[in-house]
Scaffold this active site. Structure first.
Site, mmCIF file in Angstrom:
data_model
loop_
_atom_site.group_PDB
_atom_site.id
_atom_site.type_symbol
_atom_site.label_atom_id
_atom_site.label_comp_id
_atom_site.label_asym_id
_atom_site.label_seq_id
_atom_site.Cartn_x
_atom_site.Cartn_y
_atom_site.Cartn_z
ATOM 1 N N GLU A 73 0.554 -1.102 0.011
ATOM 2 C CA GLU A 73 -0.005 -0.007 -0.086
ATOM 3 C C GLU A 73 0.924 1.234 -0.142
ATOM 4 O OE1 GLU A 73 -2.689 -0.323 -0.882
ATOM 5 O OE2 GLU A 73 -3.127 -2.208 -0.221
HETATM 6 C C1 LIG Z 1 2.729 -9.650 0.762
HETATM 7 C C2 LIG Z 1 2.198 -8.820 -0.075
HETATM 8 C C3 LIG Z 1 0.934 -8.300 -0.658
HETATM 9 C C4 LIG Z 1 0.728 -7.364 -1.905
HETATM 10 N N1 LIG Z 1 -0.380 -7.186 -1.963
HETATM 11 C C5 LIG Z 1 -0.905 -6.448 -3.237
HETATM 12 C C6 LIG Z 1 -1.991 -6.324 -3.580
HETATM 13 O O1 LIG Z 1 -3.121 -6.898 -3.144
HETATM 14 N N2 LIG Z 1 -2.380 -5.828 -4.680
HETATM 15 C C7 LIG Z 1 -1.348 -5.019 -5.557
HETATM 16 O O2 LIG Z 1 -1.750 -4.280 -6.411
HETATM 17 N N3 LIG Z 1 -0.027 -5.208 -5.155
HETATM 18 C C8 LIG Z 1 0.185 -5.690 -3.649
HETATM 19 N N4 LIG Z 1 1.507 -5.932 -3.349
HETATM 20 C C9 LIG Z 1 2.426 -5.101 -3.967
HETATM 21 C C10 LIG Z 1 2.869 -3.922 -3.123
HETATM 22 O O3 LIG Z 1 2.239 -2.963 -3.127
HETATM 23 C C11 LIG Z 1 4.556 -3.377 -3.617
HETATM 24 O O4 LIG Z 1 5.396 -4.519 -3.318
HETATM 25 C C12 LIG Z 1 4.732 -2.083 -3.469
HETATM 26 O O5 LIG Z 1 4.037 -1.235 -3.590
HETATM 27 C C13 LIG Z 1 6.201 -1.808 -3.562
HETATM 28 O O6 LIG Z 1 6.484 -2.171 -5.027
HETATM 29 P P1 LIG Z 1 7.900 -2.984 -5.504
HETATM 30 O O7 LIG Z 1 7.564 -4.243 -4.605
HETATM 31 O O8 LIG Z 1 7.679 -2.910 -6.942
HETATM 32 O O9 LIG Z 1 9.001 -1.948 -4.795
HETATM 33 P P2 LIG Z 1 9.757 -0.859 -5.637
HETATM 34 O O10 LIG Z 1 8.593 0.143 -6.049
HETATM 35 O O11 LIG Z 1 10.756 -1.494 -6.464
HETATM 36 O O12 LIG Z 1 10.511 -0.244 -4.407
HETATM 37 C C14 LIG Z 1 11.694 -0.460 -3.999
HETATM 38 C C15 LIG Z 1 12.304 0.459 -3.077
HETATM 39 O O13 LIG Z 1 12.542 1.626 -3.949
HETATM 40 C C16 LIG Z 1 11.938 2.779 -3.067
HETATM 41 N N5 LIG Z 1 11.118 3.512 -4.083
HETATM 42 C C17 LIG Z 1 10.660 3.344 -5.197
HETATM 43 N N6 LIG Z 1 10.177 4.450 -6.091
HETATM 44 C C18 LIG Z 1 10.387 5.522 -4.871
HETATM 45 C C19 LIG Z 1 10.282 6.860 -5.127
HETATM 46 N N7 LIG Z 1 9.411 7.161 -6.273
HETATM 47 N N8 LIG Z 1 10.633 7.581 -4.250
HETATM 48 C C20 LIG Z 1 11.178 7.086 -3.129
HETATM 49 N N9 LIG Z 1 11.511 5.707 -3.068
HETATM 50 C C21 LIG Z 1 11.274 4.836 -4.134
HETATM 51 C C22 LIG Z 1 10.781 1.982 -2.126
HETATM 52 O O14 LIG Z 1 10.295 2.982 -1.145
HETATM 53 C C23 LIG Z 1 11.446 0.645 -1.734
HETATM 54 O O15 LIG Z 1 12.062 0.829 -0.787
HETATM 55 C C24 LIG Z 1 1.823 -6.774 -2.395
HETATM 56 C C25 LIG Z 1 3.179 -6.877 -1.895
HETATM 57 C C26 LIG Z 1 3.275 -7.951 -1.165
HETATM 58 C C27 LIG Z 1 5.079 -8.299 -0.918
#
Ligand SMILES: Cc1cc2nc3c(=O)[nH]c(=O)nc-3n(C[C@H](O)[C@H](O)[C@H](O)COP(=O)(O)OP(=O)(O)OC[C@H]3O[C@@H](n4cnc5c(N)ncnc54)[C@H](O)[C@@H]3O)c2cc1C
Length: 591
Positions: A437
């Site tokens: 989220e």
């Molecule tokens: C158990 C689990 C349940 C989930 N459930 C859902 C769901 O029901 N539906 C759904 O759609 N998604 C779901 N997600 C996905 C989740 O919302 C994402 O994992 C999350 O939004 C982070 O995206 P990412 O994993 O691609 O990380 P990334 O976006 O790659 O981020 C990696 C790091 O970079 C940082 N970062 C990235 N962009 C920026 C920025 N612009 N400024 C500063 N820092 C930044 C982040 O803070 C983080 O520390 C789930 C994930 C998990 C693990």
């Protein structure tokens, strides 16, 4: 048997005394609700959470969901517990009566959500996502879609999911690639979504996926994303279930925690294309999804509170039982609760949990007032407050939950590291809450960019004014309140000048806002926590005679927060004051 007792008394206190439940119930929209009725609902919900959800918590951890032949099997026992949840009408508490809901305030729905998440975080996620989906459909879909899906979703007979994330599109949803191709009165959806919570299971006969996708020739970036309802089974005109839709879970992730919550990879359109129905207008999908995301963000904030509270309860119980060592001043060896350092940990857990609970409930009740006040100016102001507090509620509450659940392990000593006690599961389950989220970094960007800078600090100024008013009352309230008043006075001024610096210097330094954002958020969250606990302590002073033990504890907890936690705000702000220099100094290759 359950080892979770819902802290109904504290929840009720926070709702009534800090979140203004009485005023919310007085709004015409909530005419069926009353403070006493809410109290009875919380008591019954507490019994349900500890009696039905909590006993399955360890089982969900040990026997997580599995995916075989494009179908997910949830943990044994979850389906029966979920059916009892539906039969009890628990999913519909805060939903609109138009679709069979009870129409209670959202802040009450969130309070009950704290209980589900504390009792069984994995299972609690299923109705949490469903309710966000209900909000998005109710707010933005056509009457036909509402009529087809809402009443079954409100009753809980069908669950709902949120499908945003793709391998290349996590925090940056502009990168969504899933495609939607128009076909008559619907679309065909093609693409892969990952990490979809409760994306498949056998607990209900249908699942309603809300999916972000791009229609052909849509503008690039976030302006070209649309929102679709994609049911697992199509629904016939008479409401019966029709064909299986071309949307299948193909695997579940193996995770650090919340093993009982299936986190699915879902393929849409491997064959003929998944039938999807457009919600609202083309290319407005992200705005609609925000309805759901704000709801989900507050509820994930409260998930942090829930797990912190669960960790605290477990730690208190262990500290009362475990005999080890002779505490200073005692004649005999006793239980570890006698050691000052163990008490420091317990007080830290307690104070952070109560502060984050207050923050989340106050944020949620602001939206109750914002969405349902008759006076449009009051509604505008309340929404603006809710929006300001949402990134704090989400990020601060879940960040402090990491500390609290880790202290829960620490208090158990070596046994905390052994899975049997359950302290480790709470810590593992809590770890995701700062990530999904919107990560803490994303919440902090939202706070700086959208909440503080957008209106040039106007709403922030209103919050500061209210904190100062509490500080003045506390300063006149006697010696127990001196440290509360002093810590608020000092830190709110520091916060104000940090925010003003970013407002005035941000344009000249593109890195400044992003570099200081998390420290500002953590300071702001800490100060809001101290503010809310000082408010609680002032109520406690006035009501002391009614329940001396409960209210005296409130005052000590607020003092502890002021003296032992509030100093952190200054440290966060001092780090923020150092700006972006060292953060940006190294070349990428130097890391
Ligand atoms: C158990 C689990 C349940 C989930 N459930 C859902 C769901 O029901 N539906 C759904 O759609 N998604 C779901 N997600 C996905 C989740 O919302 C994402 O994992 C999350 O939004 C982070 O995206 P990412 O994993 O691609 O990380 P990334 O976006 O790659 O981020 C990696 C790091 O970079 C940082 N970062 C990235 N962009 C920026 C920025 N612009 N400024 C500063 N820092 C930044 C982040 O803070 C983080 O520390 C789930 C994930 C998990 C693990």
């Amino acid at each position: 048997m359950s080892d979770y007792n819902a802290p109904v008394k504290d929840m009720n206190f926070v709702l009534r005394e800090l979140a203004g439940l009485g005023d919310i119930c007085a709004l015409p929209y909530f005419e069926e609700s009353s403070e006493d009725m809410v109290e009875s609902v919380l008591e019954e919900a507490g019994k349900f959470a500890s009696g039905v959800f909590a006993p399955l918590n360890t089982k969900g951890d040990l026997q997580g969901a599995v995916c075989e032949q494009r179908a997910v099997q949830e943990t044994a026992g979850f389906a029966d517990a979920y059916q009892q949840f539906v039969d009890g009408g628990w999913g519909s508490l805060a939903c609109s009566p138009e679709y069979g809901g009870m129409g209670l305030p959202e802040s009450v729905g969130m309070t009950v959500m704290e209980m589900w998440s504390a009792a069984n975080c994995s299972l609690g996620l299923c109705p949490m996502l469903g309710q966000g989906a209900i909000g998005a459909i109710e707010g933005h879909a056509s009457e036909a879609l509402k009529d087809t899906f809402l009443s079954k979703m409100v009753s809980g007979e069908w669950t709902g999911t949120m499908n945003l994330t793709e391998p290349q599109a996590g925090s940056d949803l502009a990168a969504v690639r899933t495609k939607a191709v128009a076909e008559g009165d619907h679309y065909r959806i093609y693409g892969t979504k990952i990490f979809i919570t409760w994306g498949d299971h056998q607990m209900t006969d249908n699942i309603v996926h809300l999916v972000l996708a791009r229609i052909a020739d849509a503008p690039a970036g976030v302006k070209g994303i649309s929102l679709f309802v994609v049911p697992k089974f199509l629904v016939n005109a008479d409401g019966t279930l029709g064909e299986r839709n071309d949307a299948y879970a193909v695997s579940v992730e193996h995770k650090m925690g919340i093993h009982g919550s299936p986190t699915c990879v879902i393929n849409f359109g491997d064959n003929e294309g998944a039938v999807g129905y457009l919600v609202g207008e083309e290319n407005q999908g992200l705005a609609y999804m925000f309805t759901m995301m704000n709801h989900a963000r507050l509820n994930i904030g409260v998930q942090g509170v829930a797990l912190a509270d669960r960790a605290y309860q477990k730690a208190v119980s262990y500290a009362r039982d475990r005999v080890q060592g002779l505490a200073a001043g005692d004649r005999d060896k006793g239980t570890i609760i006698r050691h000052p350092d163990v008490r420091r940990m317990l007080m830290t857990m307690r104070a952070l949990t109560e502060a984050s609970r207050a923050l989340c409930y106050v944020a949620s009740s602001a939206f109750d007032a914002g969405h349902h006040s008759v006076d449009s100016e009051l509604a505008r102001a309340a929404n603006s407050r809710g929006e300001m507090l949402t990134p704090l509620a989400k990020a601060w509450s879940t960040e402090v939950a990491q500390e609290v659940t880790s202290l829960g392990v620490q208090i158990h000593g070596g046994m905390g590291f052994i899975e049997e006690t359950g302290a480790a599961q709470i810590m593992r389950d809590a770890r995701i809450s700062t990530i999904y989220e919107g990560t803490t970094g994303i919440q902090a960007n939202d706070l700086m960019g959208r909440k503080l800078l957008r209106d040039n600090g106007l709403e922030f100024g209103r919050v500061v004014e209210e904190i100062r008013a509490v500080q003045v009352t506390a300063a006149a309230a006697g010696s127990d309140f001196t440290s509360m008043a002093q810590s608020l006075e000092e830190n709110v001024s520091l916060l104000e000048s940090a925010v003003n610096t970013v407002l005035s210097e941000g344009t000249g330094n593109v890195h400044l806002s992003g570099a200081v954002a998390v420290n500002v958020l953590m300071a702001f969250g800490t100060i809001v926590g101290g503010w809310q606990l000082a408010r609680a302590a002032l109520v406690a002073r006035d009501k002391m005679a009614e329940d001396p033990t409960f209210y005296a504890t409130k005052i000590v907890t607020a003092r502890f927060f002021a003296e032992q936690i509030m100093p952190r705000a200054k440290a966060y702000l001092s780090a923020a004051g150092a700006g972006s220099d060292t953060i940006m100094a190294l070349e990428d290759s130097q890391f």
